[in-house]
Design a protein around this motif. Sequence first.
Motif, PDB file in Angstrom:
ATOM      1  N   LEU A 123       5.621 -25.414  27.282  1.00 19.64           N
ATOM      2  CA  LEU A 123       6.642 -26.196  26.593  1.00 19.64           C
ATOM      3  C   LEU A 123       6.853 -27.511  27.316  1.00 19.64           C
ATOM      4  O   LEU A 123       7.121 -27.542  28.515  1.00 19.64           O
ATOM      5  N   ILE A 124       6.715 -28.617  26.586  1.00 15.87           N
ATOM      6  CA  ILE A 124       6.985 -29.958  27.100  1.00 15.87           C
ATOM      7  C   ILE A 124       7.996 -30.609  26.167  1.00 15.87           C
ATOM      8  O   ILE A 124       7.687 -30.889  25.001  1.00 15.87           O
ATOM      9  N   GLU A 125       9.189 -30.791  26.689  1.00 14.67           N
ATOM     10  CA  GLU A 125      10.312 -31.325  25.912  1.00 14.67           C
ATOM     11  C   GLU A 125      10.508 -30.459  24.665  1.00 14.67           C
ATOM     12  O   GLU A 125      10.890 -29.304  24.778  1.00 14.67           O
ATOM     13  N   THR A 126      10.240 -30.980  23.475  1.00 16.35           N
ATOM     14  CA  THR A 126      10.466 -30.197  22.260  1.00 16.35           C
ATOM     15  C   THR A 126       9.160 -29.773  21.588  1.00 16.35           C
ATOM     16  O   THR A 126       9.178 -29.367  20.419  1.00 16.35           O
ATOM     17  N   HIS A 127       8.045 -29.842  22.307  1.00 16.33           N
ATOM     18  CA  HIS A 127       6.757 -29.456  21.734  1.00 16.33           C
ATOM     19  C   HIS A 127       6.192 -28.269  22.514  1.00 16.33           C
ATOM     20  O   HIS A 127       6.080 -28.308  23.736  1.00 16.33           O
ATOM     21  N   ALA A 128       5.844 -27.229  21.767  1.00 15.98           N
ATOM     22  CA  ALA A 128       5.331 -25.999  22.366  1.00 15.98           C
ATOM     23  C   ALA A 128       3.878 -25.797  21.958  1.00 15.98           C
ATOM     24  O   ALA A 128       3.517 -25.977  20.785  1.00 15.98           O
ATOM     25  N   ASN A 129       3.050 -25.433  22.928  1.00 16.81           N
ATOM     26  CA  ASN A 129       1.656 -25.084  22.678  1.00 16.81           C
ATOM     27  C   ASN A 129       1.531 -23.571  22.860  1.00 16.81           C
ATOM     28  O   ASN A 129       1.791 -23.045  23.942  1.00 16.81           O
ATOM     29  N   ILE A 130       1.148 -22.879  21.810  1.00 18.60           N
ATOM     30  CA  ILE A 130       1.181 -21.415  21.781  1.00 18.60           C
ATOM     31  C   ILE A 130      -0.219 -20.892  21.495  1.00 18.60           C
ATOM     32  O   ILE A 130      -0.876 -21.339  20.541  1.00 18.60           O
ATOM     33  N   ARG A 131      -0.663 -19.938  22.315  1.00 21.70           N
ATOM     34  CA  ARG A 131      -1.933 -19.249  22.078  1.00 21.70           C
ATOM     35  C   ARG A 131      -1.667 -17.754  22.001  1.00 21.70           C
ATOM     36  O   ARG A 131      -0.991 -17.185  22.857  1.00 21.70           O
ATOM     37  N   VAL A 132      -2.234 -17.144  20.972  1.00 21.16           N
ATOM     38  CA  VAL A 132      -2.029 -15.720  20.731  1.00 21.16           C
ATOM     39  C   VAL A 132      -3.374 -15.079  20.440  1.00 21.16           C
ATOM     40  O   VAL A 132      -4.117 -15.529  19.559  1.00 21.16           O
ATOM     41  N   LEU A 157      15.773 -20.860  21.233  1.00 20.07           N
ATOM     42  CA  LEU A 157      14.751 -20.576  22.244  1.00 20.07           C
ATOM     43  C   LEU A 157      14.651 -21.781  23.170  1.00 20.07           C
ATOM     44  O   LEU A 157      14.154 -22.832  22.773  1.00 20.07           O
ATOM     45  N   ASN A 158      15.119 -21.632  24.395  1.00 17.60           N
ATOM     46  CA  ASN A 158      15.271 -22.773  25.293  1.00 17.60           C
ATOM     47  C   ASN A 158      14.174 -22.913  26.334  1.00 17.60           C
ATOM     48  O   ASN A 158      14.185 -23.869  27.097  1.00 17.60           O
ATOM     49  N   SER A 159      13.252 -21.969  26.405  1.00 18.37           N
ATOM     50  CA  SER A 159      12.209 -22.029  27.415  1.00 18.37           C
ATOM     51  C   SER A 159      10.916 -21.469  26.853  1.00 18.37           C
ATOM     52  O   SER A 159      10.890 -20.856  25.771  1.00 18.37           O
ATOM     53  N   ALA A 160       9.823 -21.677  27.611  1.00 18.53           N
ATOM     54  CA  ALA A 160       8.530 -21.139  27.189  1.00 18.53           C
ATOM     55  C   ALA A 160       8.563 -19.614  27.146  1.00 18.53           C
ATOM     56  O   ALA A 160       7.978 -18.993  26.250  1.00 18.53           O
ATOM     57  N   ASP A 161       9.262 -19.001  28.101  1.00 18.52           N
ATOM     58  CA  ASP A 161       9.370 -17.543  28.118  1.00 18.52           C
ATOM     59  C   ASP A 161      10.135 -17.032  26.904  1.00 18.52           C
ATOM     60  O   ASP A 161       9.799 -15.974  26.347  1.00 18.52           O
ATOM     61  N   ASP A 162      11.169 -17.767  26.494  1.00 17.97           N
ATOM     62  CA  ASP A 162      11.921 -17.368  25.300  1.00 17.97           C
ATOM     63  C   ASP A 162      11.032 -17.395  24.060  1.00 17.97           C
ATOM     64  O   ASP A 162      11.074 -16.486  23.223  1.00 17.97           O
ATOM     65  N   ILE A 163      10.229 -18.449  23.926  1.00 23.84           N
ATOM     66  CA  ILE A 163       9.350 -18.563  22.761  1.00 23.84           C
ATOM     67  C   ILE A 163       8.289 -17.468  22.796  1.00 23.84           C
ATOM     68  O   ILE A 163       7.984 -16.845  21.765  1.00 23.84           O
ATOM     69  N   ALA A 164       7.723 -17.218  23.979  1.00 27.86           N
ATOM     70  CA  ALA A 164       6.723 -16.154  24.101  1.00 27.86           C
ATOM     71  C   ALA A 164       7.323 -14.800  23.726  1.00 27.86           C
ATOM     72  O   ALA A 164       6.686 -13.990  23.030  1.00 27.86           O
ATOM     73  N   GLY A 165       8.545 -14.539  24.169  1.00 24.96           N
ATOM     74  CA  GLY A 165       9.199 -13.289  23.810  1.00 24.96           C
ATOM     75  C   GLY A 165       9.444 -13.171  22.322  1.00 24.96           C
ATOM     76  O   GLY A 165       9.283 -12.084  21.739  1.00 24.96           O
ATOM     77  N   ALA A 166       9.817 -14.282  21.677  1.00 22.47           N
ATOM     78  CA  ALA A 166      10.047 -14.255  20.236  1.00 22.47           C
ATOM     79  C   ALA A 166       8.741 -14.007  19.479  1.00 22.47           C
ATOM     80  O   ALA A 166       8.714 -13.247  18.498  1.00 22.47           O
ATOM     81  N   VAL A 167       7.651 -14.645  19.917  1.00 29.31           N
ATOM     82  CA  VAL A 167       6.356 -14.430  19.266  1.00 29.31           C
ATOM     83  C   VAL A 167       5.901 -12.985  19.440  1.00 29.31           C
ATOM     84  O   VAL A 167       5.384 -12.362  18.504  1.00 29.31           O
ATOM     85  N   HIS A 168       6.097 -12.436  20.622  1.00 26.92           N
ATOM     86  CA  HIS A 168       5.718 -11.043  20.853  1.00 26.92           C
ATOM     87  C   HIS A 168       6.534 -10.111  19.958  1.00 26.92           C
ATOM     88  O   HIS A 168       6.009  -9.112  19.423  1.00 26.92           O
ATOM     89  N   HIS A 169       7.812 -10.416  19.779  1.00 25.17           N
ATOM     90  CA  HIS A 169       8.660  -9.608  18.886  1.00 25.17           C
ATOM     91  C   HIS A 169       8.151  -9.692  17.443  1.00 25.17           C
ATOM     92  O   HIS A 169       8.135  -8.679  16.728  1.00 25.17           O
ATOM     93  N   MET A 170       7.749 -10.889  17.018  1.00 27.94           N
ATOM     94  CA  MET A 170       7.182 -11.042  15.669  1.00 27.94           C
ATOM     95  C   MET A 170       5.960 -10.151  15.487  1.00 27.94           C
ATOM     96  O   MET A 170       5.826  -9.421  14.490  1.00 27.94           O
ATOM     97  N   LEU A 171       5.055 -10.219  16.448  1.00 29.40           N
ATOM     98  CA  LEU A 171       3.809  -9.454  16.351  1.00 29.40           C
ATOM     99  C   LEU A 171       4.064  -7.957  16.409  1.00 29.40           C
ATOM    100  O   LEU A 171       3.354  -7.175  15.757  1.00 29.40           O
TER     101      LEU A 171
END
Length: 263
Positions: free
Chosen positions: A178-187, A236-250
């Motif tokens: 996560l850089i500012e408001t842009h997230a790069n996500i790999r799954v 979702l305020n951090s990279a870990d928060d976004i990763a946790g949300a994506v994992h919950h989705m999956l």
Amino acid sequence: MFDTAPFHDSSQASPRDFGSCSSMPPPPETSTAAAHGRKKRRRRPKVCKNKEEAETQRMTHIAVERNRRKQMNEHLAVLRSLMPESYVQRGDQSSIVGGAIEFVKELEHILQSLEAKKFALLEHGNVTTNDENDQKPKIGSPFGQFFAYPQFSCSDSRLGNKYTSQSKAAIADIEVTLIETHANIRVLSRRRLRQLSKMVAAFQSVFLTILHLNVTTLDSLVLYSISAKVEEGCQLNSADDIAGAVHHMLRIIEEEAILGCHT
């Protein structure tokens, strides 16, 4: 003879005769005027720089800014020359940078596709070497080079036995930067029916807007490379928060797929 001196009635005596405090004379007017005079005085700001120094500083700033713009234009020209013309429709800075982003994403997708083909060849033993004594190349994990520090990993040596592990700790390899408001996500996960459409809807529900999306498949696996923007209202305020949300989705998609198989 009688004393003809005037008789002074003590009842009519003035306060001054008794030394009353209320009749003390007012302070001298000169002291009040002096106090007002001191209040009106203001210190003049000290002039640290003369006109020549100010002019020199202004010219230096102009020269630095001119040099910065020159370097920026040169870098943009080089960047534009490295891209196919189809990625740059106009010559302004925004178009060049936007085209560069699209081009890099396309190169990333090509690299991931080549990695999948390479892994498939290695797995089926179709790669030969010139030296007969050479051992068969070791098969690593598919797409392992695209995950540096994943927040979630379901792999035993990166999705070892037929790519998947029986561990319940995680159901996918997920890495978010996560850089500012842009997230790069790999799954990297198992392929499921309508998985992508459900993920897109889930991203929208948590105020993550998908800007770029690459999908690479390998047998029963799928690799998603997602560039997303964190919109206003996202919790979702951090990279870990976004990763946790994506994992919950999956996990929800996985559970729905399992229930669908049993019905």
